[in-house]
Design an enzyme around this catalytic site. Sequence first.
Site, PDB file in Angstrom:
ATOM      1  N   MET A  30      41.362  33.788  50.893  1.00  0.00           N
ATOM      2  CA  MET A  30      40.035  33.193  50.972  1.00  0.00           C
ATOM      3  C   MET A  30      40.046  31.671  50.452  1.00  0.00           C
ATOM      4  SD  MET A  30      37.203  36.165  50.782  1.00  0.00           S
ATOM      5  CE  MET A  30      37.022  36.367  49.344  1.00  0.00           C
ATOM      6  N   HIS A  34      45.197  29.264  43.864  1.00  0.00           N
ATOM      7  CA  HIS A  34      45.900  28.799  42.495  1.00  0.00           C
ATOM      8  C   HIS A  34      47.159  29.621  42.237  1.00  0.00           C
ATOM      9  CE1 HIS A  34      44.993  33.279  42.042  1.00  0.00           C
ATOM     10  NE2 HIS A  34      43.809  32.986  42.322  1.00  0.00           N
ATOM     11  N   GLY A  36      48.478  32.027  41.472  1.00  0.00           N
ATOM     12  CA  GLY A  36      48.570  33.577  41.826  1.00  0.00           C
ATOM     13  C   GLY A  36      48.798  33.697  43.266  1.00  0.00           C
ATOM     14  N   HIS A  37      48.215  32.979  44.161  1.00  0.00           N
ATOM     15  CA  HIS A  37      48.246  32.992  45.599  1.00  0.00           C
ATOM     16  C   HIS A  37      49.638  32.426  45.969  1.00  0.00           C
ATOM     17  CE1 HIS A  37      43.711  32.303  45.488  1.00  0.00           C
ATOM     18  NE2 HIS A  37      43.840  33.356  46.338  1.00  0.00           N
ATOM     19  N   ASP A 152      43.967  42.636  42.375  1.00  0.00           N
ATOM     20  CA  ASP A 152      43.008  43.454  43.055  1.00  0.00           C
ATOM     21  C   ASP A 152      43.614  45.091  43.393  1.00  0.00           C
ATOM     22  OD1 ASP A 152      40.699  41.421  43.540  1.00  0.00           O
ATOM     23  OD2 ASP A 152      42.821  40.148  44.328  1.00  0.00           O
ATOM     24  N   ARG A 189      37.301  32.340  41.387  1.00  0.00           N
ATOM     25  CA  ARG A 189      36.055  32.584  40.713  1.00  0.00           C
ATOM     26  C   ARG A 189      36.030  32.020  39.358  1.00  0.00           C
ATOM     27  NH1 ARG A 189      35.976  37.114  43.808  1.00  0.00           N
ATOM     28  NH2 ARG A 189      34.130  37.206  45.215  1.00  0.00           N
TER      29      ARG A 189
HETATM   30  P1  AMP Z   1      41.789  36.056  47.337  1.00  0.00           P
HETATM   31  O1  AMP Z   1      41.929  34.629  47.901  1.00  0.00           O
HETATM   32  O2  AMP Z   1      40.776  36.261  46.114  1.00  0.00           O
HETATM   33  O3  AMP Z   1      41.324  37.104  48.616  1.00  0.00           O
HETATM   34  O4  AMP Z   1      43.170  36.535  46.916  1.00  0.00           O
HETATM   35  C1  AMP Z   1      43.935  36.624  48.051  1.00  0.00           C
HETATM   36  C2  AMP Z   1      45.374  37.231  47.483  1.00  0.00           C
HETATM   37  O5  AMP Z   1      45.749  36.778  46.256  1.00  0.00           O
HETATM   38  C3  AMP Z   1      45.055  38.680  47.497  1.00  0.00           C
HETATM   39  O6  AMP Z   1      45.906  39.619  47.662  1.00  0.00           O
HETATM   40  C4  AMP Z   1      44.816  38.792  45.925  1.00  0.00           C
HETATM   41  O7  AMP Z   1      45.221  40.119  45.196  1.00  0.00           O
HETATM   42  C5  AMP Z   1      45.883  37.887  45.459  1.00  0.00           C
HETATM   43  N1  AMP Z   1      45.513  37.273  44.114  1.00  0.00           N
HETATM   44  C6  AMP Z   1      44.596  36.905  43.541  1.00  0.00           C
HETATM   45  N2  AMP Z   1      44.518  36.480  42.293  1.00  0.00           N
HETATM   46  C7  AMP Z   1      45.931  36.847  41.956  1.00  0.00           C
HETATM   47  C8  AMP Z   1      46.655  36.462  40.709  1.00  0.00           C
HETATM   48  N3  AMP Z   1      46.029  36.312  39.587  1.00  0.00           N
HETATM   49  N4  AMP Z   1      47.783  37.262  40.613  1.00  0.00           N
HETATM   50  C9  AMP Z   1      48.594  37.639  41.843  1.00  0.00           C
HETATM   51  N5  AMP Z   1      47.747  37.543  43.092  1.00  0.00           N
HETATM   52  C10 AMP Z   1      46.409  37.344  43.064  1.00  0.00           C
END
Ligand code: AMP
Length: 282
Positions: A30, A34, A36-37, A152, A189
């Site tokens: 989304m 960062h 993580g992505h 998640d 967030r």
């Molecule tokens: P989001 O943009 O929050 O929908 O996350 C997109 C993808 O990135 C999802 O598969 C999340 O689980 C993953 N994600 C978000 N934060 C992290 C993190 N800190 N470490 C690893 N994967 C993450």
Amino acid sequence: MIIFHKQADLKNWALKNAGKWQHCGFVPTMGALHSGHIALVKQSKTATPLTVASIFVNPSQFNDPKDFEKYPVTIDSDIRALETAGCDILFLPGLSEIYPQGWKTDRHYALESLENLLEGYYRPGHFQGVCQVVHRLLDIVKPARLFMGQKDYQQCMVVNRLIELENLPVTLVTCPTIRESDGLAMSSRNLRLTPEQRTIAPSIFRELEQVKQDLYQFPLRILEERAAANLLAAGFRSVDYISVANGQTLEPVDNIEETKKAVVLAAAFLGEVRLIDNLLLN
Ligand code: AMP
């Protein structure tokens, strides 16, 4: 990196590059990216010949409209980060591209207890929205592998269930949670935390670690209660749950010795910002 806004353009390109595309990895996000992505993108790059990421803030998975309105948008720096990571394709669709008929739907995915436990309970409708958008994106992109974060945890379980329910030809690869140096799980967030809240936020990880450390010494419900009380004392506004659960069903675990795969999961509000985290236990 090639950016597609329209699914027709993406599909055309996929057809012309079918050799690589049929083995491609997909990282749906989304935005407000960062490390993580980016770790997901890198993992896809090492495992597949072509990496496709998407950025789409999906309205149907926000049970709280204020959370949707305030969701951070940092598209220019997102594009730069994906380019630097070596992402091959970015799918950046508008709302009508994903939901030509609008996003309200009667379709219901049979998620069973996953929908009533933990995130499912506290965020009614959230996982239906996740299934709706992931199903749609998989239908457009048709990747061989899907890379998602353990951050998640329940979402990964839900997506696995979706894959099973719909018999989708894709393998989910769950990637480890990437953390800040103080342990806070990276999250889009986190950008909404005030400097003071940011100093409090790592308590959620510390409490999960404490539960893990004391796992065999105290009854699990006592550990959960103590962790929740500590979060409130640290400055969290409220705690939705801290739960030592069976990693395969998410039902609460009573006896850790009898559980092959356990996980401790937490969700709590720091001001207006809801943070989640989890740790595998055994
Ligand atoms: P989001 O943009 O929050 O929908 O996350 C997109 C993808 O990135 C999802 O598969 C999340 O689980 C993953 N994600 C978000 N934060 C992290 C993190 N800190 N470490 C690893 N994967 C993450």
